[in-house]
Design an enzyme around this catalytic site. Sequence first.
Site, PDB file in Angstrom:
ATOM      1  N   GLU A 177       0.834  -1.218   0.000  1.00 57.17           N
ATOM      2  CA  GLU A 177       0.000   0.000   0.000  1.00 57.17           C
ATOM      3  C   GLU A 177       0.862   1.259   0.000  1.00 57.17           C
ATOM      4  O   GLU A 177       0.769   2.116   0.899  1.00 57.17           O
ATOM      5  CB  GLU A 177      -0.934   0.008   1.229  1.00 57.17           C
ATOM      6  CG  GLU A 177      -1.933  -1.111   1.186  1.00 57.17           C
ATOM      7  CD  GLU A 177      -3.040  -1.014   2.239  1.00 57.17           C
ATOM      8  OE1 GLU A 177      -4.124  -1.546   1.995  1.00 57.17           O
ATOM      9  OE2 GLU A 177      -2.822  -0.402   3.288  1.00 57.17           O
ATOM     10  N   GLU A 369      -5.464  -8.186  -1.232  1.00 56.58           N
ATOM     11  CA  GLU A 369      -6.153  -8.022   0.051  1.00 56.58           C
ATOM     12  C   GLU A 369      -7.597  -7.652  -0.222  1.00 56.58           C
ATOM     13  O   GLU A 369      -7.874  -6.749  -1.019  1.00 56.58           O
ATOM     14  CB  GLU A 369      -5.550  -6.892   0.897  1.00 56.58           C
ATOM     15  CG  GLU A 369      -4.257  -7.238   1.576  1.00 56.58           C
ATOM     16  CD  GLU A 369      -3.765  -6.131   2.484  1.00 56.58           C
ATOM     17  OE1 GLU A 369      -4.600  -5.441   3.118  1.00 56.58           O
ATOM     18  OE2 GLU A 369      -2.546  -5.946   2.554  1.00 56.58           O
TER      19      GLU A 369
HETATM   20  C1  BG6 Z   1      -4.331  -2.979   4.770  1.00 62.12           C
HETATM   21  C2  BG6 Z   1      -2.997  -3.476   5.213  1.00 62.12           C
HETATM   22  O1  BG6 Z   1      -4.356  -1.617   5.042  1.00 62.12           O
HETATM   23  O2  BG6 Z   1      -5.478  -3.398   5.378  1.00 62.12           O
HETATM   24  C3  BG6 Z   1      -3.037  -4.624   6.193  1.00 62.12           C
HETATM   25  O3  BG6 Z   1      -2.155  -3.792   4.147  1.00 62.12           O
HETATM   26  C4  BG6 Z   1      -4.211  -4.414   7.136  1.00 62.12           C
HETATM   27  O4  BG6 Z   1      -1.800  -4.697   6.849  1.00 62.12           O
HETATM   28  C5  BG6 Z   1      -5.493  -4.449   6.327  1.00 62.12           C
HETATM   29  O5  BG6 Z   1      -4.255  -5.309   8.191  1.00 62.12           O
HETATM   30  C6  BG6 Z   1      -6.750  -4.293   7.142  1.00 62.12           C
HETATM   31  O6  BG6 Z   1      -6.668  -3.154   7.947  1.00 62.12           O
HETATM   32  P1  BG6 Z   1      -6.863  -3.244   9.516  1.00 62.12           P
HETATM   33  O7  BG6 Z   1      -6.556  -1.898  10.034  1.00 62.12           O
HETATM   34  O8  BG6 Z   1      -8.287  -3.656   9.700  1.00 62.12           O
HETATM   35  O9  BG6 Z   1      -5.918  -4.285   9.991  1.00 62.12           O
END
Ligand code: BG6
Length: 478
Positions: A177, A369
Site C-alpha cells: 500500500e 487483500e
Molecule cells: C491494509 C494493510 O491496510 O489493510 C493490512 O495492508 C491491514 O496490513 C489491512 O491489516 C486491514 O486493515 P486493519 O486496520 O483492519 O488491519
Amino acid sequence: MTTQSTARTFPDGFLFGGAVAANQLEGAYLEDGKLPSIQDVLPKGGLQPPTDEPTPDNLKLEGIDFYHRFESDLALMAEMGFSVFRISIAWSRIFPRGDEETPNEAGLAYYDRLIDAIVANGMTPLVTISHYETPLHLAKTYDGWRDRRLIGFYERYARTLFERFGDRVKHWLTFNEINAITMAPLMAGGIWTPREELSTSQLYQAIHHELVASASVTKMAHELDPEFKIGCMILSMPVYPLSPDPADVWEAKRIEHENYAFGDIHCRGEYPGYLLRMFREEGVELDITDSDREILKNTVDFVSFSYYMSVAATADPAKQIRGEGNVLGGVPNPTLEKTEWGWALDPMGLRIVLNDYYERWGKPLFIVENGLGAKDELVEVDGVKTVVDDYRIDYLRNHLLAVREAIEDGVDLWGYTWWGPIDVVSAGTAQLSKRYGFVYIDRNDDGSGSLERYKKKSFDYYRRVIASNGAALDEELS
Ligand code: BG6
C-alpha cells in the site's frame, strides 16, 4: 444497468488464497536476532502516534505465534485449497537495524523454512518485501524514507531476498500500500517526524525515494531472474462523486489522482502531469536526479492492490465529513452499509476498480487483500467450537461474484488473496478483536487467551468455493 456474467467458474489457473504480514501474526518480535521495527512502537495501531521504545508496559499485542506454529497454520490453509499464500518478510529479521552490511542468518533461515512449507503445501508464495515494518533504527536515525540512503539499504535487503529465496519465490511486491504514506508516514514510510510537521515537499521527497527504490529493485530482479514477476501494491479506494454536479465529479477525480499517481509512475515510468501541476502550484521542489528518471522507467510486471471500501467526494465545504475508516480522504457514501469499523460495504466497487485499473494501465492485476473485519463470537455447534460467521460468507461471496464479473468484462486478473485468512492483529487499530479470519484465534486484545485455532463456518465455504473454482458461488446460501 448492470449485466450478469454467464461464466460460472474462474479461469483455469486462477490463484485463490490468503494474505498476511509478518508483523501482524509472527510474534517473536525479538527472537533469533530480530530488532524492533516501527510496528513495535505502535501499540495502538498505525494511525496513532508511536511510543518512544517498546517497553514491557507498552508492548504491542504480539501476533498469533505464527513464528512457531506456521506448519500447522499452513496445513489449515492447504485444507481450504489455497494455491497462493502472500506473506511479508520482516526487514528487521534480515537486517535488524536496516543499515548493516551483512544479513542475519537466523532470520534468513526462518524464512527458508516458512517458504519451504508454503511450497510443500502446494501454494505459490507471493512475497511483500516491505509491509509496514521498516526497522525502527532506520526510522529514528534516518527519518525513514526521507533519507536517500534508504534506497541503498532497501536494495541490499531486496537483493539478499532475491538471491536467497529466488529459487522458490518468483512473485514479489515491493511496498505494501505504497500510497498510504500520504496519511500514515510512519507506518508506510518509516518517517519519525509527525505527519503534521512534514511539509508537502518533505513528504513527496520520501515518496520519490520509495518510488526510485521500487523501480530499482524491479530492474535488479529482472536482471537476476527473467522469471521474476514484480508488482507494485496500491491501497485502492474508488471515489464516487456525491452528486452529478461536475464540481463533485472533479473533486472525486482529484482525490483519485492522489492514489493513481503511484500506479501511474510504477506502470508508465514517469511523473504524471496532474502531479507536476500540484508540485508547481504548491511550490514543491524535489531532488530528482537524471539517474532517478532513468531508473523510474523500469516499470512493474503487474499491479496488485488491496480493496476494502469506496468513498464519496464533494466540492461542497459544508458536506466535508470524513468517514471513520477512510484514511485516504473522501466522505461517507449514504447509499452504502458500513462495517462495525465504519468501512463502506461495496462489492461493486471492486468490479469498478478492476475495470478501471486494467483500462488505465493495461497490466495484469492481482487482488492481494480483501476482507471483512468483524467481531466474532466463539460458540459450540454439535459439540464443536466455531464461529457462525454468515456475514463473512456474504462478504466473500458478494466480492467474488463482482470479481467474476470483472473477469468477464475482460480484466486480466491473476488471483485473489483474502486478507487475514487466520485472525491477525489489525494494522490500523492493533486489535485482535477486529477479526478477518476463516480460522479463529483464541486471543483477546489484552493478550489473554490460549492461542488455540478454531475453524469458522466461512472456512468450509471458502474451501468449497476454491474446490469448485468459483461455481459454488452460485449456490443459494441457507
Ligand atoms: C491494509 C494493510 O491496510 O489493510 C493490512 O495492508 C491491514 O496490513 C489491512 O491489516 C486491514 O486493515 P486493519 O486496520 O483492519 O488491519
